[in-house]
Design a protein around this motif. Structure first.
Motif, PDB file in Angstrom:
ATOM      1  N   ALA A 133      -5.938   1.792  -9.127  1.00  0.00           N
ATOM      2  CA  ALA A 133      -4.862   1.051  -8.473  1.00  0.00           C
ATOM      3  C   ALA A 133      -4.479  -0.184  -9.281  1.00  0.00           C
ATOM      4  O   ALA A 133      -3.289  -0.519  -9.403  1.00  0.00           O
ATOM      5  CB  ALA A 133      -5.282   0.638  -7.065  1.00  0.00           C
ATOM      6  N   GLN A 191      -2.510   0.954 -12.289  1.00  0.00           N
ATOM      7  CA  GLN A 191      -1.196   1.406 -11.840  1.00  0.00           C
ATOM      8  C   GLN A 191      -0.302   0.215 -11.510  1.00  0.00           C
ATOM      9  O   GLN A 191       0.881   0.192 -11.882  1.00  0.00           O
ATOM     10  CB  GLN A 191      -1.358   2.291 -10.599  1.00  0.00           C
ATOM     11  N   ARG A 194      11.455   1.157  -1.820  1.00  0.00           N
ATOM     12  CA  ARG A 194      11.675   1.681  -3.171  1.00  0.00           C
ATOM     13  C   ARG A 194      12.930   1.078  -3.788  1.00  0.00           C
ATOM     14  O   ARG A 194      12.943   0.688  -4.960  1.00  0.00           O
ATOM     15  CB  ARG A 194      11.817   3.205  -3.127  1.00  0.00           C
ATOM     16  N   GLU A 220       3.211  -0.647 -13.448  1.00  0.00           N
ATOM     17  CA  GLU A 220       4.496  -0.635 -12.756  1.00  0.00           C
ATOM     18  C   GLU A 220       5.174  -1.994 -12.816  1.00  0.00           C
ATOM     19  O   GLU A 220       6.402  -2.077 -12.881  1.00  0.00           O
ATOM     20  CB  GLU A 220       4.313  -0.172 -11.315  1.00  0.00           C
ATOM     21  N   LEU A 248       5.195   3.844   1.842  1.00  0.00           N
ATOM     22  CA  LEU A 248       6.361   4.546   1.299  1.00  0.00           C
ATOM     23  C   LEU A 248       6.725   5.765   2.125  1.00  0.00           C
ATOM     24  O   LEU A 248       7.848   6.274   2.045  1.00  0.00           O
ATOM     25  CB  LEU A 248       6.106   4.963  -0.147  1.00  0.00           C
ATOM     26  N   ALA A 263       4.100   0.221  -5.081  1.00  0.00           N
ATOM     27  CA  ALA A 263       3.088   0.790  -4.185  1.00  0.00           C
ATOM     28  C   ALA A 263       1.835   1.147  -4.961  1.00  0.00           C
ATOM     29  O   ALA A 263       1.909   1.686  -6.067  1.00  0.00           O
ATOM     30  CB  ALA A 263       3.653   2.031  -3.491  1.00  0.00           C
ATOM     31  N   VAL A 264       0.679   0.834  -4.391  1.00  0.00           N
ATOM     32  CA  VAL A 264      -0.598   1.138  -5.040  1.00  0.00           C
ATOM     33  C   VAL A 264      -1.515   1.853  -4.051  1.00  0.00           C
ATOM     34  O   VAL A 264      -1.415   1.653  -2.840  1.00  0.00           O
ATOM     35  CB  VAL A 264      -1.296  -0.135  -5.568  1.00  0.00           C
ATOM     36  N   ASP A 265      -2.391   2.669  -4.592  1.00  0.00           N
ATOM     37  CA  ASP A 265      -3.379   3.393  -3.788  1.00  0.00           C
ATOM     38  C   ASP A 265      -4.626   2.523  -3.681  1.00  0.00           C
ATOM     39  O   ASP A 265      -5.425   2.441  -4.614  1.00  0.00           O
ATOM     40  CB  ASP A 265      -3.700   4.726  -4.457  1.00  0.00           C
ATOM     41  N   ARG A 266      -4.787   1.852  -2.543  1.00  0.00           N
ATOM     42  CA  ARG A 266      -5.897   0.903  -2.402  1.00  0.00           C
ATOM     43  C   ARG A 266      -7.254   1.586  -2.355  1.00  0.00           C
ATOM     44  O   ARG A 266      -8.272   0.945  -2.542  1.00  0.00           O
ATOM     45  CB  ARG A 266      -5.692   0.053  -1.134  1.00  0.00           C
ATOM     46  N   LYS A 320       0.841  -1.199   0.000  1.00  0.00           N
ATOM     47  CA  LYS A 320       0.000   0.000   0.000  1.00  0.00           C
ATOM     48  C   LYS A 320       0.874   1.246   0.000  1.00  0.00           C
ATOM     49  O   LYS A 320       1.952   1.282   0.601  1.00  0.00           O
ATOM     50  CB  LYS A 320      -0.968  -0.003   1.174  1.00  0.00           C
ATOM     51  N   GLN A 321       0.390   2.261  -0.684  1.00  0.00           N
ATOM     52  CA  GLN A 321       1.156   3.474  -0.955  1.00  0.00           C
ATOM     53  C   GLN A 321       1.612   4.175   0.316  1.00  0.00           C
ATOM     54  O   GLN A 321       2.708   4.753   0.365  1.00  0.00           O
ATOM     55  CB  GLN A 321       0.317   4.413  -1.807  1.00  0.00           C
ATOM     56  N   GLU A 322       0.791   4.118   1.357  1.00  0.00           N
ATOM     57  CA  GLU A 322       1.123   4.839   2.591  1.00  0.00           C
ATOM     58  C   GLU A 322       2.443   4.373   3.198  1.00  0.00           C
ATOM     59  O   GLU A 322       3.123   5.139   3.890  1.00  0.00           O
ATOM     60  CB  GLU A 322       0.013   4.669   3.634  1.00  0.00           C
TER      61      GLU A 322
END
Length: 247
Positions: A129, A132, A114, A136, A104, A120-123, A100-102
């Motif tokens: 997502a 994306q 990284r 990636e 990072l 990382a994805v925005d759930r 999950k993006q948070e």
């Protein structure tokens, strides 16, 4: 007294675990900035440290079972706590996680995620997502290794039944990869929330691979059946009473 003592031991273990993340992260930083290999070595060193200190500080041993994949495969895993991340990363030669993006934004952890190629994805934006994530993964195809996705998309407490997300199926279908399911019982000893770490044997088990090419619906059904049945077996082995579905 026994329970209170274990809570104190757990608190000390957790404190030193986060301190070690900072020390190892900063110590490896020059190498990690110059080389992805340095970043992977830092993460592997930290994983081994957590396993070692968990054993002697709180009595929590850990074990990886099954045939550990070393080729380019999709790993679809059960997620119960931070410990299964540690065990999977320690076992695989070149693991990259869908996360999950948070995360990072987490100091040190995010920077190293990284560097080792995690995605990382925005759930909160499901359709976006998914696109994306696929984009990636395509961009990182020249970065070989094992792509790890948590099949239910989040941590799941022992005994809870959450649906399996389609993300694993999308990656399986899009990229023509074999999939290695991974089961676990770590949540019995290291819960997703709370301070207490219980003594025992925490296990991650790599299951027989599912060859590429199955219809996605059939793949998802098999994936869920394989992971849930193996995780139930491991939790029962750890003394957890699994509620069976009688319907």
């Amino acid at each position: 007294m026994g329970h209170a003592f274990q809570v104190v031991r757990s608190a000390l273990f957790i404190g030193q675990m986060y301190l070690a993340m900072a020390v190892i992260g900063i110590g490896f930083a020059p190498w990690a900035l110059l080389s992805n290999r340095g970043a992977r070595m830092a993460c592997r060193s930290y994983s081994q440290w957590v396993r070692w200190t968990a054993r002697w500080m709180v009595g929590l041993r850990s074990e990886v079972r099954g045939e550990v994949p070393t080729d380019d495969v999709l790993i679809a895993a059960k997620h119960q706590s931070f410990l299964d991340i540690i065990l999977i990363y320690a076992a695989l030669p070149r693991a990259r996680f869908i996360m999950k993006q948070e995360l990072l934004m987490t100091p040190i952890f995010g920077q190293y995620a990284r560097r080792v190629g995690c995605i990382a994805v925005d759930r909160g934006k499901r359709g976006k997502a998914m696109k994306q994530m696929v984009a990636e993964v395509k961009q990182g195809r020249n970065n070989p290794g094992q792509l790890v996705i948590y099949a239910q998309g989040t941590r799941v407490a022992p005994g809870a039944r959450l649906p399996y997300k389609v993300g694993a199926g999308v990656l399986y279908g899009q990229f023509g990869l074999d999939c290695v399911p991974a089961a676990t019982n770590v949540g019995v000893f290291w819960p997703r929330r709370g301070l207490l770490r219980r003594p025992g044997l925490a296990v991650v088990e790599f299951l027989p691979r599912i060859p590429a090419g199955m219809p996605i619906s059939a793949f998802m059904a098999k994936l869920e059946s394989d992971i849930e049945s193996a995780s139930d077996r491991l939790m029962q082995e750890a003394g957890f009473q699994v509620q069976t579905d009688l319907n």
